[in-house]
Design a protein around this motif. Structure first.
Motif, PDB file in Angstrom:
ATOM      1  N   MET A 264       6.486 -42.825  24.843  1.00  0.00           N
ATOM      2  CA  MET A 264       5.481 -42.107  25.621  1.00  0.00           C
ATOM      3  C   MET A 264       5.245 -40.758  24.957  1.00  0.00           C
ATOM      4  SD  MET A 264       7.687 -40.987  29.024  1.00  0.00           S
ATOM      5  CE  MET A 264       6.206 -40.314  29.775  1.00  0.00           C
ATOM      6  N   ILE A 265       4.023 -40.257  25.097  1.00  0.00           N
ATOM      7  CA  ILE A 265       3.675 -38.950  24.528  1.00  0.00           C
ATOM      8  C   ILE A 265       3.513 -37.964  25.672  1.00  0.00           C
ATOM      9  CG2 ILE A 265       1.968 -37.642  23.223  1.00  0.00           C
ATOM     10  CD1 ILE A 265       1.325 -40.149  21.660  1.00  0.00           C
ATOM     11  N   ILE A 266       4.311 -36.882  25.609  1.00  0.00           N
ATOM     12  CA  ILE A 266       4.202 -35.805  26.580  1.00  0.00           C
ATOM     13  C   ILE A 266       3.219 -34.795  26.010  1.00  0.00           C
ATOM     14  CG2 ILE A 266       5.456 -34.108  27.950  1.00  0.00           C
ATOM     15  CD1 ILE A 266       6.480 -36.947  28.353  1.00  0.00           C
ATOM     16  N   PRO A 267       2.036 -34.604  26.635  1.00  0.00           N
ATOM     17  CA  PRO A 267       1.012 -33.727  26.044  1.00  0.00           C
ATOM     18  C   PRO A 267       1.509 -32.307  25.868  1.00  0.00           C
ATOM     19  CG  PRO A 267       0.077 -35.068  27.788  1.00  0.00           C
ATOM     20  CD  PRO A 267       1.563 -35.243  27.866  1.00  0.00           C
ATOM     21  N   TYR A 268       1.097 -31.701  24.759  1.00  0.00           N
ATOM     22  CA  TYR A 268       1.424 -30.304  24.506  1.00  0.00           C
ATOM     23  C   TYR A 268       0.816 -29.435  25.600  1.00  0.00           C
ATOM     24  CZ  TYR A 268       1.639 -25.710  22.430  1.00  0.00           C
ATOM     25  OH  TYR A 268       1.897 -24.381  22.220  1.00  0.00           O
ATOM     26  N   GLY A 269       1.582 -28.459  26.066  1.00  0.00           N
ATOM     27  CA  GLY A 269       1.069 -27.506  27.042  1.00  0.00           C
ATOM     28  C   GLY A 269       1.229 -27.947  28.472  1.00  0.00           C
ATOM     29  N   GLU A 270       1.670 -29.177  28.700  1.00  0.00           N
ATOM     30  CA  GLU A 270       1.788 -29.673  30.067  1.00  0.00           C
ATOM     31  C   GLU A 270       3.232 -29.913  30.484  1.00  0.00           C
ATOM     32  OE1 GLU A 270      -0.679 -33.055  30.703  1.00  0.00           O
ATOM     33  OE2 GLU A 270      -2.460 -32.130  29.834  1.00  0.00           O
TER      34      GLU A 270
END
Length: 278
Positions: A264-270
């Protein structure tokens, strides 16, 4: 003379406002520099200046902040005479399609490369926007933007670096998690020398982006991120994700391999990387 080619080192007196302003506006990219003894927040002050028409490449530096802050509104303690607290105004204009959301990571790369010239014991980047020494925070980066019609009107990039702070000068709650360049290298350093080294390299990078349309990249982070290939915990909103930090996506997201082998990709900034999970 072409400012982009002026890369010589200049040493300045301690926090001489006029000398700092003159030196920075003589570097690539920077057009104005305002130096204050104290402001509430360098980001907030520069955003007000941007709204009033300050040009691309404006820099605001303060000897202290009374309302310094980091991500999620967390307080950043910014006492006088101790650190570097500054913000840079960037107006992307026609190159607003560049990956400007990666700017904090690109700035982090520049700062770490400069700090690592000072000591054989390395500083590291920590996803998404921190710089650590011995797993303690020495620098934070906060980029805030104003957008319209799917493009950035302007970005204010704020940088706070603990330079000559002593351990007892940090609030009790931060004494175990914060550090300074002085504590890392074992002696005080001239803040203005570090400031000019950083601004020279930041200005050159921004010059390359604007003039040569150089694309912002996270390649450095893939090789130097502190928690890479470790089991970590990530807080995203009210959720906590656990898994192995295996990559950084081209958009700056943290690629996590979960315990059931899913990616899974954890979005940058979130999200915030909480800790290494043992």
């Amino acid at each position: 003379m072409n400012k982009a080619n002026e890369n010589h080192h200049v040493s300045l007196p301690a926090f001489d406002a006029q000398a700092i302003s003159d030196a920075i506006t003589n570097l690539a990219f920077f057009n104005e520099c305002h130096v204050f003894m104290s402001v509430g927040s360098t980001n907030d002050t520069l955003k007000r200046m941007a709204a009033s028409g300050a040009p691309n490449g404006t820099v605001l530096i303060a000897d202290s902040q009374t309302k310094g802050r980091g991500r999620f509104g967390r307080q950043w303690v910014s006492p006088p005479g101790k650190g570097l607290w500054f913000s840079i105004l960037i107006k992307p204009g026609e190159i607003s399609t560049n990956r400007w959301h990666l700017l904090p990571m690109v700035l982090g790369e520049i700062i770490v490369l400069n700090l690592n010239k000072l000591t054989p014991v390395q500083f590291h980047v920590k996803w998404p926007n921190d710089i650590l020494f011995n797993k303690q925070k020495v620098c934070g980066i906060l980029c805030e933007s104003v957008s319209s019609r799917h493009a950035f009107d302007y970005i204010v990039a704020g940088i706070g670096i603990n330079v000559n702070n002593n351990r007892p000068e940090f609030p009790p709650a931060l004494q175990g998690t914060a550090t300074s360049v002085k504590l890392a290298i074992g002696h005080e350093m001239q803040r203005t020398d570090l400031l000019l080294d950083l601004m020279r390299d930041i200005g050159e990078k921004l010059h390359q982006i604007f003039v040569n349309q150089q694309v912002l990249s996270v390649n450095y982070w893939r090789d130097h991120c502190l928690d890479f290939n470790k089991n970590v915990q990530i807080r995203a909103g009210k959720k906590i994700h656990t898994g192995k930090f295996i990559d950084i996506s081209d958009d700056g997201g943290l690629v996590l391999e979960t315990e059931n082998q899913q990616r899974m990709i954890i979005p940058y900034g979130e999200a915030t990387l909480m800790k290494e999970k043992r």
